[in-house]
Design a protein around this motif. Structure first.
Motif, PDB file in Angstrom:
ATOM      1  N   ASN A   1       0.275   7.800   0.540  1.00  0.00           N
ATOM      2  CA  ASN A   1       0.537   7.294   1.856  1.00  0.00           C
ATOM      3  C   ASN A   1      -0.597   7.518   3.013  1.00  0.00           C
ATOM      4  N   THR A   2      -1.328   8.872   2.626  1.00  0.00           N
ATOM      5  CA  THR A   2      -2.140   9.305   3.528  1.00  0.00           C
ATOM      6  C   THR A   2      -3.366   8.344   3.711  1.00  0.00           C
ATOM      7  N   MET A   3      -3.612   7.509   2.660  1.00  0.00           N
ATOM      8  CA  MET A   3      -4.577   6.437   2.955  1.00  0.00           C
ATOM      9  C   MET A   3      -3.954   4.969   3.150  1.00  0.00           C
TER      10      MET A   3
ATOM     11  N   GLY B   1       5.763   5.201   2.947  1.00  0.00           N
ATOM     12  CA  GLY B   1       6.649   6.008   3.519  1.00  0.00           C
ATOM     13  C   GLY B   1       5.749   7.133   4.384  1.00  0.00           C
ATOM     14  N   PRO B   2       6.419   8.041   5.006  1.00  0.00           N
ATOM     15  CA  PRO B   2       5.955   8.955   5.716  1.00  0.00           C
ATOM     16  C   PRO B   2       5.290  10.081   4.948  1.00  0.00           C
TER      17      PRO B   2
ATOM     18  N   PRO C   1       3.052  10.853  -5.862  1.00  0.00           N
ATOM     19  CA  PRO C   1       2.289   9.883  -5.205  1.00  0.00           C
ATOM     20  C   PRO C   1       2.783   9.871  -3.750  1.00  0.00           C
ATOM     21  N   GLY C   2       3.929  10.344  -3.524  1.00  0.00           N
ATOM     22  CA  GLY C   2       4.680  10.198  -2.113  1.00  0.00           C
ATOM     23  C   GLY C   2       5.712   9.286  -1.984  1.00  0.00           C
TER      24      GLY C   2
ATOM     25  N   SER D   1       0.828  -1.193  -0.047  1.00  0.00           N
ATOM     26  CA  SER D   1      -0.209  -0.070   0.133  1.00  0.00           C
ATOM     27  C   SER D   1       0.872   1.311   0.171  1.00  0.00           C
ATOM     28  N   GLY D   2       0.207   2.319  -0.343  1.00  0.00           N
ATOM     29  CA  GLY D   2       0.971   3.576  -0.302  1.00  0.00           C
ATOM     30  C   GLY D   2       1.641   4.021  -1.659  1.00  0.00           C
ATOM     31  N   GLY D   3       2.634   4.678  -1.275  1.00  0.00           N
ATOM     32  CA  GLY D   3       3.162   5.849  -2.504  1.00  0.00           C
ATOM     33  C   GLY D   3       3.905   4.705  -3.468  1.00  0.00           C
TER      34      GLY D   3
END
Length: 355
Positions: free
Chosen positions: A245-247, A239-240, A224-225, A162-164
């Protein structure tokens, strides 16, 4: 911006202590100003988009309804600031709250699309005083995007996949380059046609929607992060920093709406052909692994696809059982964007909620 605004929509900058937001508004027709409204509806866009997507719906609202749409940071014409993903979507929801405070709207009817659904759920958790109702449009799951079991629990501690790191790098590059073409399957226009709407849907506004997508600021701090390495399949974890990454479920969880003492009504609208948010989404790395598209998938026991719709339905059912009001509406022959694919039907459902 003027070339992207439909007749009857105005844009202005709203400076807050957090950031400077671009805000679209449909002035009340009888006065030509915001005047007195019987209701205020505030629209929050999703990922890789902007407030431009809301314009036809804003114009279709009754004269006495004040319509406002806010560009999130790093989208549209709002200020670009880093997104701290360790706060989930709170950078976004706090920004929206700051705009509403600056405008002095009081409690409003919030409409959030996709990631924007997560933003308005988070705003309900943190600032219930600003919420009269929620309309969740093809919303992200209350447990985020990817990396969770049916009950919302993490499949592994770092939510790998998940994430960026899950963004297609060629799509990101084409966003950054302002690609308006349609030949490459990773072009924004091709992605819009394949994922934002149902197959075969056409509209006079397609160029405007692509322009909206291209307003997305790219990079590790925005879309995307970033990503971190992990020994878990498929080798990356959230990642932070940045939007995707917010989701990530390590940072995002809005299922706490079930426990709120005051529960405004919630309307959940989605399309039966949604390619992004469903129980077998090809935007979910585990689903891509199960389909053999990403190699090395460790199997259903370790990395099952996320049952997004089931998760949303379960949380909203719990919300209703705990004293809230929740209703699900599914549009057939409709993809990820019910407000532009089924505008008449969507408007009727929204008006029934806010009237």
């Amino acid at each position: 911006m003027p070339g992207t605004l439909l007749t009857g929509i105005e844009a202005r900058s709203v400076r807050t202590a957090r950031f400077t937001a671009n805000v679209l508004e449909r002035p009340l027709p009888e006065t030509g100003t915001t005047g007195e409204a019987v209701a205020t509806v505030v629209f929050v866009h999703g990922n890789v988009s902007s407030s431009l997507f809301w314009q036809p719906l804003m114009l279709a609202l009754p004269d006495a309804v004040r319509a406002i749409a806010v560009d999130l940071r790093g989208f549209g014409d709002s200020e670009t600031l880093p997104v701290d993903a360790t706060r989930g979507v709170r950078d976004f929801s706090d920004d929206v709250a700051a705009v509403l405070d600056e405008l002095g709207t009081g409690a409003v009817h919030l409409v959030g699309w996709s990631m924007g659904g997560g933003v308005v759920m988070q705003l309900l958790l943190d600032r219930p005083d600003l919420v009269r109702s929620l309309t969740l449009v093809s919303t992200v799951s209350p447990y985020g995007f990817g990396g969770t079991a049916a009950d919302g629990s993490l499949l592994n501690a770092d939510a790998s996949g998940s994430g960026g790191g899950g963004a297609n790098p060629d799509f990101v590059a084409r966003l950054a380059a302002g690609d308006t073409g349609e030949e490459a399957p990773t072009s924004p226009r091709a992605v819009y046609r394949a994922a934002y709407v149902a197959p075969g849907f056409t509209t006079e506004y397609e160029d405007l929607w692509v322009e909206s997508m291209l307003s997305t600021v790219t990079g590790d701090d925005n879309y995307p992060g970033d990503a971190t390495a992990t020994a878990e399949w498929p080798g990356f974890a959230p990642g932070p920093r940045g939007v995707l990454n917010t989701m990530a479920p390590t940072y995002f969880d809005t299922s706490g709406i079930v426990g709120l003492p005051a529960k405004p009504p919630i309307l959940w609208i989605h399309g039966a052909l949604d390619a992004i948010v469903n129980d077998a989404s090809f935007f979910d790395l585990n689903q891509l692994g199960a389909a053999g598209i990403v190699p090395g998938w460790p199997g259903e026991d370790v990395a099952p696809p996320q049952p997004m719709l089931a998760q949303i339905r379960t949380v909203l059912d719990r919300y209703a059982a705990a004293g809230g009001e929740s209703r699900e509406v599914v549009f057939e022959d409709c993809g990820h964007s019910p407000h532009i694919e089924k505008p008449t039907e969507f408007l009727a459902e929204l008006l029934a909620l806010i009237s």
